[in-house]
Design a protein around this motif. Structure first.
Motif, PDB file in Angstrom:
ATOM      1  N   SER A  25      -3.870  -4.481  -8.178  1.00 31.07           N
ATOM      2  CA  SER A  25      -3.012  -4.542  -6.994  1.00 31.07           C
ATOM      3  C   SER A  25      -1.954  -3.448  -7.058  1.00 31.07           C
ATOM      4  N   ALA A  26      -1.493  -3.081  -5.880  1.00 27.46           N
ATOM      5  CA  ALA A  26      -0.329  -2.205  -5.723  1.00 27.46           C
ATOM      6  C   ALA A  26       0.700  -2.984  -4.919  1.00 27.46           C
ATOM      7  N   VAL A  27       1.933  -2.961  -5.361  1.00 28.74           N
ATOM      8  CA  VAL A  27       2.980  -3.786  -4.755  1.00 28.74           C
ATOM      9  C   VAL A  27       4.126  -2.894  -4.290  1.00 28.74           C
ATOM     10  N   VAL A  28       4.581  -3.133  -3.072  1.00 32.06           N
ATOM     11  CA  VAL A  28       5.787  -2.487  -2.549  1.00 32.06           C
ATOM     12  C   VAL A  28       6.929  -3.482  -2.703  1.00 32.06           C
ATOM     13  N   THR A  29       8.001  -3.066  -3.379  1.00 32.28           N
ATOM     14  CA  THR A  29       9.111  -3.959  -3.716  1.00 32.28           C
ATOM     15  C   THR A  29      10.419  -3.394  -3.194  1.00 32.28           C
ATOM     16  N   ILE A  56       1.549  -0.060   5.051  1.00 36.77           N
ATOM     17  CA  ILE A  56       2.254  -1.212   4.469  1.00 36.77           C
ATOM     18  C   ILE A  56       2.689  -2.214   5.535  1.00 36.77           C
ATOM     19  N   ARG A  57       2.596  -1.849   6.813  1.00 33.41           N
ATOM     20  CA  ARG A  57       2.898  -2.813   7.869  1.00 33.41           C
ATOM     21  C   ARG A  57       1.741  -3.779   8.082  1.00 33.41           C
ATOM     22  N   THR A  58       0.537  -3.364   7.698  1.00 37.58           N
ATOM     23  CA  THR A  58      -0.646  -4.235   7.768  1.00 37.58           C
ATOM     24  C   THR A  58      -1.352  -4.193   6.412  1.00 37.58           C
ATOM     25  N   PRO A  59      -0.802  -4.872   5.412  1.00 44.46           N
ATOM     26  CA  PRO A  59      -1.279  -4.696   4.036  1.00 44.46           C
ATOM     27  C   PRO A  59      -2.544  -5.468   3.685  1.00 44.46           C
TER      28      PRO A  59
END
Length: 520
Positions: free
Chosen positions: A289-293, A336-339
């Protein structure tokens, strides 16, 4: 004013509780400061007992004589100036003495002597007392240091605002809950540091640093990457580790250097990237996974699920919500708006291997990728150029040598990008077609020995800095390609190194054993 407004509107007696609450907020609380101490067992001090007894004797004497005399109050708790006298039926009937007193937590406050309050009946006073008790009963009580039997009311200032006083012990334990569960320390993170602000708009010449500025025992595992934030917030840098943590550090803090510990991955974190505003990060992990925090709150913004290990990712420099991630045999384009699903998969007719790094050009229309694929016929997949919009590979004949490339960097002042090769050198390539390698110059002298060693280019483009498997930091002159200096970092393996985006001759590096060092 209070009597006229209420009587003129014919308010019900039981609606006076609302009036009394407002009066309490404005006047009663401020007058409580006059009460210095009182006894817990009796609820009043010795002086108050004497005053109450004297008032009772005086009232009894007045009732026996049948004369109504004017009684002046010494203390005006409610802030109402009055010179009214008692009536025959309310001089000492209990509404102004016993029933006219509020007892909350042992503290008694008398209802003032005025025509308005004397007209209240016993039921009205009881209703008002019960409503006032609900308001004032929650006020904190602190034990007085002078006498264990005395208590004092705290949290009352001149403006009648509740402010809790903290002891030194309470201040130290302010960051833990009652159940001793650790709560993250809320510190101010995003600001322009005093060391950064004077030099943000100046471009100074970079030289190799001279001395160690700070050593941090950062992680319990290998630190894979360190990266400074954008110039405005470049007092911050991040680190990713095999212990599944991403940590945010303040390089110039006199307190604890770690300002955030982000635990959104279940396995090792390979890479991470700051967003364009410097307030969030994209982290890539072996948990697929890749996560935006969001760094300020520490909360996860979105999670991008992959079929294989995610080892690299970059934000598009122009389309700021667009992300490209590299995984096993795949490159994917995300919004990232539709992940929930990837916008596009970049296709190639053969296996790409495990992607090592992704690099965008300045306009964001093209990007480059490198992989760890090393076979007899894999030279066409070491470094590749892609069109971002269409997903079509633009070139697969950029790097013809049979060495895997592990890192890519864009030169800040020229139209070239650089690649860290396992051939023990950093190569230079053109960012425009036909994307040829510059064979007249390369930066060699450091060793990799199979490690994924990082490198960087200084802000003015004059220095190329690389880590090494022997723990040293190598500084090369970009114009000549010659080695200028070898700096002993004191680390076992220098896994990554990065130049500060504002301060000249300042670098941060990380090691295999979990340490981080800053030189200037």
């Amino acid at each position: 004013m209070l009597k006229t407004s209420i009587v003129g509107n014919s308010f019900n007696r039981y609606q006076l509780s609302f009036v009394f609450e407002s009066v309490c907020e404005r006047h009663i609380i401020t007058r409580m400061e006059l009460l210095q101490s009182y006894d817990v067992s009796s609820g009043e001090s010795e002086e108050d007992n004497e005053n109450v007894n004297n008032n009772k004797l005086k009232c009894e004497a007045e009732m026996k004589k049948g004369n109504v005399q004017e009684i002046q109050k010494d203390t005006n708790y409610f802030g109402i100036e009055h010179n009214s006298s008692y009536s025959d039926d309310s001089s000492c009937d209990g509404s102004n003495n016993k029933d006219g007193e509020l007892e909350i937590g042992g503290l008694r406050v008398e209802i003032p002597d005025s025509d308005f309050w004397r007209e209240l009946k016993a039921e009205d006073v009881k209703q008002i007392k019960s409503d006032a008790s609900k308001i004032l009963s929650h006020l904190p009580l602190e034990k007085s240091e002078s006498s264990p039997a005395k208590w004092k009311q705290v949290g009352l200032n001149k403006n009648s605002q509740t402010v809790r006083e903290q002891s030194s012990k309470e201040t130290k334990l302010d960051y833990s809950s009652k159940s001793n569960e650790t709560v993250s320390l809320q510190r101010k993170i995003f600001y322009i540091h005093s060391k950064i602000q004077p030099k943000m708009h100046t471009l100074s010449s970079n030289f190799p640093p001279e001395k160690l500025d700070r050593h941090i025992d950062a992680h319990g595992g290998v630190v894979n990457r360190v990266k400074w934030n954008v110039p405005s917030f470049s007092h911050l840098f991040l680190s990713t580790s095999m212990d599944s943590c991403v940590k945010i550090w303040n390089a110039f803090s006199a307190e604890s250097a770690c300002v955030r510990n982000l635990m959104h991955h279940g396995k090792a974190v390979k890479d991470a990237e700051w967003s364009h505003d410097g307030r969030s990060i994209l982290s890539c992990s072996y948990d697929r996974s890749a996560v935006v925090t969001d760094v300020e709150t520490g909360k996860q913004v979105c999670k991008l699920e992959h079929a294989g290990y995610v080892t690299c990712g970059k934000f598009n420099p122009v389309r700021r919500s667009q992300v490209v991630t590299g995984s096993t045999n795949s490159l994917q384009h995300w919004d990232i708006r539709t992940p929930h699903t990837a916008c596009k998969n970049f296709q190639y007719h053969d296996d790409l291997g495990q992607m090592q790094d992704v690099l965008f050009t300045k306009d964001g229309n093209q990007f480059f990728s490198c992989s760890d694929m090393v076979t007899r016929d894999s030279a066409d997949r070491n470094v590749m150029a892609w069109d971002f919009s269409s997903g079509v590979p633009l070139s697969n004949q950029i790097y013809q040598e049979r060495y895997a490339c592990v890192r890519l960097k864009l030169h800040p002042t020229s139209s070239h990008f650089l690649a860290q090769s396992h051939g023990r050198y950093v190569a230079i390539f053109s960012t425009s077609r036909p994307y040829k390698m510059v064979r007249s110059k390369r930066f060699e002298g450091h060793t990799l020995l199979g490690y994924s060693i990082g490198f960087d280019v200084s802000r003015d483009g004059s220095l190329v800095v690389s880590g090494s498997s022997d723990g040293r930091i190598h500084f090369y002159d970009y114009q000549t390609g010659k080695l200028k200096k070898q700096l002993t970092s004191g680390l076992d393996v220098c896994m990554d190194v990065m130049c500060h985006p504002v301060l000249a001759s300042t670098v941060v590096c990380c090691s295999w054993d979990g340490g981080i060092r800053i030189f200037h």
